[in-house]
Scaffold this motif. Structure first.
Motif, mmCIF file in Angstrom:
data_model
loop_
_atom_site.group_PDB
_atom_site.id
_atom_site.type_symbol
_atom_site.label_atom_id
_atom_site.label_comp_id
_atom_site.label_asym_id
_atom_site.label_seq_id
_atom_site.Cartn_x
_atom_site.Cartn_y
_atom_site.Cartn_z
ATOM 1 N N ASP A 154 0.842 -1.191 0.000
ATOM 2 C CA ASP A 154 0.000 0.000 0.000
ATOM 3 C C ASP A 154 0.884 1.249 0.000
ATOM 4 O O ASP A 154 2.092 1.156 0.211
ATOM 5 N N ASN A 170 1.382 3.484 2.084
ATOM 6 C CA ASN A 170 2.144 3.719 3.317
ATOM 7 C C ASN A 170 3.486 3.004 3.270
ATOM 8 O O ASN A 170 4.510 3.533 3.700
ATOM 9 N N GLU A 171 3.440 1.788 2.734
ATOM 10 C CA GLU A 171 4.666 1.018 2.589
ATOM 11 C C GLU A 171 5.614 1.735 1.622
ATOM 12 O O GLU A 171 6.821 1.845 1.881
ATOM 13 N N THR A 212 5.738 4.900 1.019
ATOM 14 C CA THR A 212 6.267 6.073 1.707
ATOM 15 C C THR A 212 7.405 5.679 2.643
ATOM 16 O O THR A 212 8.430 6.346 2.716
ATOM 17 N N ARG A 213 7.201 4.556 3.344
ATOM 18 C CA ARG A 213 8.226 4.089 4.263
ATOM 19 C C ARG A 213 9.540 3.788 3.533
ATOM 20 O O ARG A 213 10.626 3.981 4.057
ATOM 21 N N GLY A 241 -1.339 14.036 8.353
ATOM 22 C CA GLY A 241 -1.035 12.606 8.492
ATOM 23 C C GLY A 241 0.236 12.359 9.275
ATOM 24 O O GLY A 241 0.469 11.263 9.773
ATOM 25 N N ARG A 242 1.103 13.370 9.368
ATOM 26 C CA ARG A 242 2.326 13.228 10.168
ATOM 27 C C ARG A 242 2.571 14.526 10.930
ATOM 28 O O ARG A 242 3.581 15.200 10.740
ATOM 29 N N ARG A 250 7.819 13.757 3.990
ATOM 30 C CA ARG A 250 7.719 12.350 4.384
ATOM 31 C C ARG A 250 9.011 11.584 4.129
ATOM 32 O O ARG A 250 9.051 10.364 4.210
#
Lengths: 357, 505
Positions: B72, B74-75, B77-78, B103-104, B157
């Motif tokens: 997804d 988020n992954e 972004t990580r 979101g952060r 991010r």
């Protein structure tokens, strides 16, 4: 060959949501019954047995289906053309009143004139009640949700006033309509061991077919759907957007008015002074939603709701479950249909998981 | 050597279509890598796979040399992958800083620390030369600045690989230049960039290497220094690209469109068309050049009957159509390719077939006595899909699911097929790729050869100069001059568009 091609056409994913919603609604209902100490299996068994094995309840189910399906069609038709008709309730009431009034006033006419005339009167009154919000929207941009809600109240109190002052009889209601205007039938009643099943189901079948034919087979239907999806593109293509909005709500109103006429000429044979809404119009919204706004879907959803309501009455005597629980189950089904997005999401998730393993 | 991003043998299938078929993409550390292909070639699908929005059916992804499974966004972004979407994902009512931290959020004792957010955003924007005001509301800043906010969002991010999805589609020429400078600066600061585009100019100005994909397949990856625009273009389209030139002789026939002393009000009741006179003949393409907002939209809407004419007259083929209903005007011989194809040109939730008869559904042979003849409509749709090379699984597909170029082909097919005397084309190629542009230009020229009148409105001077037989320059609601494209150039047109007459001061 043909059946196969037809099956291929159906989009199974879209069918999934209503079906899962119904199942989830019934399961949750069972959990609730279980939690308060009833036997859900016995309750559901009595519903199914009564509807399918006892002619009286079978007949009453079809009887209850008639106005529900018509109300559902009214909502679905407007939906298809991009409009939200919450005024089905009011259109139904004026339709009910107009059909009963017509039957009483012209009671001396022979059946082959009076009956069709009274049905038409109901449809026409509903049409008028749909036409007004349509006109307001097309001319003055009044949002149809607001105006149709207001029209519901006008219908509720206007019919009450008219009955009280012009067609009043003992029991806070109108006199019973003459036989010449009645849809009821001794034959159908005998067949179903004394249920109130009447010929109105023929009208409902015609209406279901008419909606399908109108929307997908005629040029007007093409136009209505185009305006519903994209008023801008329709205007650029030379269509009369305002005219189509008025037409759409008027036709929607006809369906709703017919639903009322079926109650007036079939089920009850009179109209009472209502102090509150009948609820059929609002249930129509649920029926349309569950039926994905398609004529066939509305019929199936109408059957389900009618069956639950009718069969629910036997639940009390056979399993001791209060009949009100049926309303909770219906509400739950609607809730799950409304959360269709969540179901889709969960289905996607499951599919992904399947891929990985 | 390891790549910043390596996607190996990616395959992604959708019902009825293979969007990505064995695609390999290798992005080196610190480069600007172009992903080049026509609309619908599979660029966006590939990037959505990388960003975790889709799961590939086959293939592997390596980020900085390490195998990654991206489930997804988020992954993604990580892993340091950020995406600047073509359609901005911003909240209009929030400030720039609020949008960036969303979101952060930095917190102090569990409560949002907005002062720190503003400081962080300022630091970031200074470091990368992204000029924004953190306290302004997004609705109050320009599109170019909104895009910078999107870039800052990815930087905030911690992204070191940034995907730009057709970033120039919404920008003005100056903003495009600024964006290229920003991208080069980002690369200098150690980021790697993937630029999704179908515009050659940008690739040669900004990129180091380029991967070309066509119809879901890998064609080649080339270094920009070792190739040239025409090679890349033919690689993308899969054949030699012919630039369409207006080479048919200019032989104006009878007057088709006659506009006489036209005055039109806009929605704020301001007189936007002032005493405008214009004639378009059969057998000619008349281009209208002008800066956006000088009355082009209102002029076309008035011709099409979508806007009230206050004064003056419009004739099509000798028939007075002033303030007539749109349907009457269409029946009098108007074809119209609207500027906003999704909003005005198509009913997106109708099938391609249904869209093909949007103005003719009520006429023979498509209907009789109010009943649609679906078989005839389907047959017509199939014929037009074939003739105009609309790439769609079939005529039952919803218009919404086609790519922009194919949507435009549906509109052009429908309008041209009706064989109108007058064809208005408003920005007919905006946002389209080379193949589609070439096709649509060819169709407009064909109409001219058939003796029809074509009124072309475009903000692309190239397009106007290329196709027109005469160029009318519109300025503040009237035609300031009409020039011959062979005797003018971009400079002269530029001056006229700014309201300066030839010879005069």
């Amino acid at each position: 060959m043909k059946v196969n091609a037809f099956l291929k056409k159906i989009n199974w994913m879209t069918l999934l949501i209503p079906v899962i919603s119904v199942v989830l609604g019934l399961v949750c209902g069972a959990v609730i019954m279980f939690a308060i100490g009833y036997n859900p299996l016995l309750a559901y068994q009595s519903i199914i047995e009564s509807i399918f094995l006892q002619p009286y309840y079978g007949g009453e189910t079809i009887r209850a289906m008639i106005p529900l399906v018509l109300a559902g069609l009214a909502v679905a038709f407007a939906f298809r053309t991009g409009l939200f008709n919450i005024g089905v309730e009011g259109q139904l009431m004026v339709g009910w009143f107009a059909s009963v009034a017509c039957a009483i006033i012209f009671g001396h006419l022979p059946k082959f004139i009076l009956l069709p005339m009274s049905v038409v009167a109901g449809g026409a009154a509903g049409a008028l009640w749909g036409f007004i919000p349509g006109l307001l929207k097309a001319r003055f941009k009044v949002h149809e949700v607001i105006s149709t809600i207001m029209m519901n109240y006008i219908a509720l109190y206007t019919t009450a006033y008219l009955i009280k002052n012009f067609l009043y009889t003992e029991g806070e209601r109108t006199p019973t309509i003459p036989q010449a205007a009645s849809l009821s039938s001794a034959f159908l009643a005998n067949l179903t061991q004394g249920s109130r099943l009447h010929w109105g189901f023929v009208v409902a079948i015609i209406a279901v077919t008419a909606m399908w034919f109108m929307l997908w087979k005629t040029t007007k239907g093409y136009e209505l759907r185009a305006v519903g999806f994209s008023p801008d593109a329709s205007e650029y293509a030379g269509m009369n957007v305002g005219g189509n909005i008025i037409l759409s709500l008027t036709i929607s109103g006809i369906f709703a008015g017919l639903a009322g006429a079926m109650e007036g000429l079939g089920t009850y044979q009179y109209m009472t002074i209502n102090s509150a809404f009948t609820g059929i119009g609002f249930n129509g919204i649920a029926v349309a939603l569950l039926g994905l706004n398609t004529p066939v879907g509305v019929t199936l959803a109408g059957a389900l709701f009618a069956g639950l309501q009718t069969g629910g009455m036997t639940m009390q005597s056979n399993a001791g479950v209060p009949v009100e629980l049926i309303q909770i189950i219906i509400a739950l089904i609607i809730f799950f249909v409304g959360s269709g997005y969540v179901i889709k999401w969960a289905a996607d998730r499951l599919k992904r998981k399947g891929h990985k393993s | 050597m390891s790549y910043a991003i390596e996607m190996r043998h990616i395959r992604k299938e959708f019902p009825g279509i293979v969007a990505n078929d064995n695609i390999t993409l290798q992005v080196e550390e610190g480069e600007i890598h172009a992903l080049f292909g026509e609309n619908g070639a599979g660029k966006s699908t590939l990037m959505n796979v990388l960003f975790g929005l889709y799961q590939p059916d086959q293939g592997e992804i390596y980020v900085h040399g390490k195998k990654a499974v991206i489930n997804d966004p988020n992954e993604a972004t990580r892993l340091g992958i950020g995406m600047v979407h073509q359609h901005f994902m911003l909240i209009d009512k929030f400030t720039v800083a609020e949008n960036i931290i969303l979101g952060r959020e930095p917190r102090k004792h569990g409560i949002l620390d907005l002062a720190k957010a503003v400081k962080l955003v300022k630091e970031l924007s200074e470091k990368y030369g992204l000029d924004v005001d953190p306290n302004k509301k997004v609705e109050d800043i320009t599109v170019g600045m909104q895009q910078r906010v999107e870039i800052l969002k990815t930087l905030y991010r911690g992204s070191d690989i940034i995907i730009f999805d057709e970033p120039t589609a919404v920008l003005t020429p100056i903003e495009i230049q600024e964006l290229i400078v920003i991208m080069k600066r980002l690369v200098k600061e150690g980021k790697s960039i993937i630029l999704i585009t179908h515009k050659l100019k940008e690739i040669f100005e900004a990129c180091d290497r380029c991967t070309v994909i066509r119809r879901g397949r890998n064609i080649d990856t080339v270094a920009i220094s070792e190739t040239n625009p025409s090679d890349l273009a033919s690689m993308m389209v899969g054949r030699k690209v012919n630039v369409q030139i207006n080479d048919a002789p200019y032989e104006p026939k009878e007057r088709i469109l006659e506009i006489d002393h036209l005055n039109v009000l806009d929605s704020r009741k301001v007189n936007v068309i002032k005493d405008l006179n214009l004639t378009v003949h059969g057998g000619e393409i008349l281009g209208i050049a002008g800066v956006d907002g000088n009355g082009q939209t209102e002029l076309i809407e008035a011709i099409a009957g979508l806007r009230k004419v206050r004064d003056g007259s419009i004739k099509i083929g000798g028939r007075d159509v002033t303030n007539q209903k749109t349907r009457k005007i269409i029946e009098a011989g108007l074809g119209y390719i609207p500027e906003d194809r999704q909003k005005h040109g198509l009913v997106l939730d109708f099938s391609v077939g249904e869209n093909m008869v949007l103005q003719t559904y009520y006429k023979k042979p498509y209907a009789q006595a109010g009943i649609l003849k679906n078989k005839v409509i389907t047959k017509k749709a199939k014929q037009l899909i074939e003739e105009f090379d609309v790439r769609t699984p079939n005529e039952k597909t919803l218009a919404r699911s086609l790519s922009g170029g194919n949507q435009q082909k549906v509109i052009v097919a429908r309008e041209v097929d009706r064989s109108p005397q007058l064809l208005i084309a408003a920005q007919p190629t905006r946002g389209l790729d080379i193949g589609a542009i070439e096709f649509i230009h060819g169709k407009l020229l064909e109409e001219k050869k058939k003796g029809k009148a074509v009124l072309l409105v475009s903000f692309e001077l190239d397009e106007i100069l290329h196709l027109s037989d005469r160029i009318a320059v519109i300025y503040e609601g009237h035609i300031i001059d009409i020039v011959n494209p062979k005797e003018t150039d971009e400079n002269e047109l530029g001056l006229l568009m700014a309201g300066r007459r030839k010879g005069g001061a």
